[in-house]
Design a protein around this motif. Sequence first.
Motif, PDB file in Angstrom:
ATOM      1  N   CYS A  19      27.371  51.045  12.206  1.00 40.96           N
ATOM      2  CA  CYS A  19      26.752  50.875  13.277  1.00 40.96           C
ATOM      3  C   CYS A  19      25.783  51.714  13.289  1.00 40.96           C
ATOM      4  O   CYS A  19      24.365  52.491  14.674  1.00 40.96           O
ATOM      5  N   PRO A  22      22.403  56.690  10.392  1.00 41.50           N
ATOM      6  CA  PRO A  22      21.285  56.361   9.872  1.00 41.50           C
ATOM      7  C   PRO A  22      20.625  56.971   8.644  1.00 41.50           C
ATOM      8  O   PRO A  22      20.495  58.152   8.698  1.00 41.50           O
ATOM      9  N   THR A  27      17.165  51.894   4.671  1.00 42.87           N
ATOM     10  CA  THR A  27      15.567  51.511   5.608  1.00 42.87           C
ATOM     11  C   THR A  27      14.315  52.003   5.055  1.00 42.87           C
ATOM     12  O   THR A  27      14.007  50.325   5.246  1.00 42.87           O
ATOM     13  N   ARG A  97      13.619  58.011   9.688  1.00 38.68           N
ATOM     14  CA  ARG A  97      13.138  57.017   9.865  1.00 38.68           C
ATOM     15  C   ARG A  97      11.490  56.645   9.177  1.00 38.68           C
ATOM     16  O   ARG A  97      10.639  56.507   9.833  1.00 38.68           O
ATOM     17  N   ASN A 133      18.160  55.739  18.305  1.00 33.27           N
ATOM     18  CA  ASN A 133      18.532  54.807  17.311  1.00 33.27           C
ATOM     19  C   ASN A 133      17.105  54.144  17.199  1.00 33.27           C
ATOM     20  O   ASN A 133      16.831  52.979  17.177  1.00 33.27           O
ATOM     21  N   LYS A 135      16.054  53.173  14.344  1.00 33.33           N
ATOM     22  CA  LYS A 135      16.455  52.060  13.814  1.00 33.33           C
ATOM     23  C   LYS A 135      15.286  50.363  14.656  1.00 33.33           C
ATOM     24  O   LYS A 135      15.286  49.729  13.464  1.00 33.33           O
ATOM     25  N   THR A 138      11.932  49.277  13.362  1.00 31.54           N
ATOM     26  CA  THR A 138      12.262  49.456  12.525  1.00 31.54           C
ATOM     27  C   THR A 138      12.502  47.578  11.761  1.00 31.54           C
ATOM     28  O   THR A 138      12.601  46.666  10.841  1.00 31.54           O
ATOM     29  N   ARG A 139      13.110  47.331  13.341  1.00 32.08           N
ATOM     30  CA  ARG A 139      13.755  45.691  12.672  1.00 32.08           C
ATOM     31  C   ARG A 139      12.643  44.900  13.049  1.00 32.08           C
ATOM     32  O   ARG A 139      11.885  44.768  13.936  1.00 32.08           O
ATOM     33  N   SER A 174      21.421  47.324  17.106  1.00 29.87           N
ATOM     34  CA  SER A 174      20.878  47.127  15.901  1.00 29.87           C
ATOM     35  C   SER A 174      21.891  46.624  15.101  1.00 29.87           C
ATOM     36  O   SER A 174      22.427  46.987  13.947  1.00 29.87           O
TER      37      SER A 174
END
Length: 386
Positions: A19, A22, A27, A97, A133, A135, A138-139, A174
């Motif tokens: 979790c 990164p 990704t 990312r 975070n 990420k 991108t979710r 995430s």
Amino acid sequence: MFNPSVFSRLSHDVMNNSCSRPLISLTVRFISKSSSDPSQSFVVAYLKDKLGFSPESAMAADKYLLFKTPEKPDSVLEFLQKHGFSKTQIEKIIKVRPGLLYSNAEKTLLPKLQFFQSRGVSSPELIKILFYNPKVLTRSLEKKIIPCFNQLSNLLQSDYNAVKAIKRYPFLTSCPLDVYMLPNISFLRDNGVPESNIISMFICHPRSFVVNPDTFKEIVKEVKEMGFDPLLPKFLFAVVVFRKISKPAIERKFEVYKKWGWSEKEIWEAFRLYPGVVESSEEKIAGIMDFLVNEMGFESLLLANQPFVLARSLEKRIVPRGLFAQDLLSKGLIKSFGLSALFNTSEKVFVERFVNRYEDKAAELLSLYKEKMNLAVGGKYRSSYS
């Protein structure tokens, strides 16, 4: 008393927590491209000129990026700038990312920001969450972000509590909560821990609940075997402490206490009174002990019986209040003082009890107290013990 394997596995979990890592390779799902001279590619030049990437970082990202015109990445950078991200923050987010540069900012990024804001996250808070975070950006909003947030909100009984927990640990947005968190909470319930205690501790220490369930269960069992009552908040506090601090680190802190005359038994008794005795750094423990014993004249073992003081700030509370109390004593305004009265009260109560109370006898007391505060924060105690 303790099973070393618990802490060994715990350290492994912390180092390998999926979790918190990164990973670009997980990704960005673009086809790598080859180039006879990658240092001259459009992507490399763009990342270097627009985002200040080093040649090495730009060439590494170039393997995953295919754009040949600046329109799409420019729109993403402009979007992030428009919504308050600094140049440095944007650079770090894109390094982690790079696939974000392919995003349709208005269609895919904006709805995510709007969702969090609709749930009570302020713009400055949201920037911090996404910076730590990225990420999240991108979710999938519908399939991942909203269900995850709603699950957390239901668990903590309000959006407000969910936001507080996410602010403390942005990776909650995430993490696979069904895998890392819910089994641990269920185990606490099965062991009689009240729901209210679980919620309160989770909000303050969310990361401590995101751990392999087998490791978490063993920690809970160890704490229970030590005699902590699951009905009391102190039970979960001990669980959180053992979740955060490795066995070797605990042992090093034990050694500091032993240098001040505490026996192994007295240290564990202090821990049962207040598990936070092993939370502070070795330097802070030594600094507090030195000041209270050598400067203030308290008996070392008195601190073992009132270990709460070891959680207080040396600079902001212990030193200024201690020095001020010594001045009151020298002026004859007080005859004695105790640890709890000095260090376990709020600033408002302390000022009322020790400053305003004697204002008619020594009008300069408030200025004197402020002077002690400045000495502690900016003077020798900061350089010695901070």
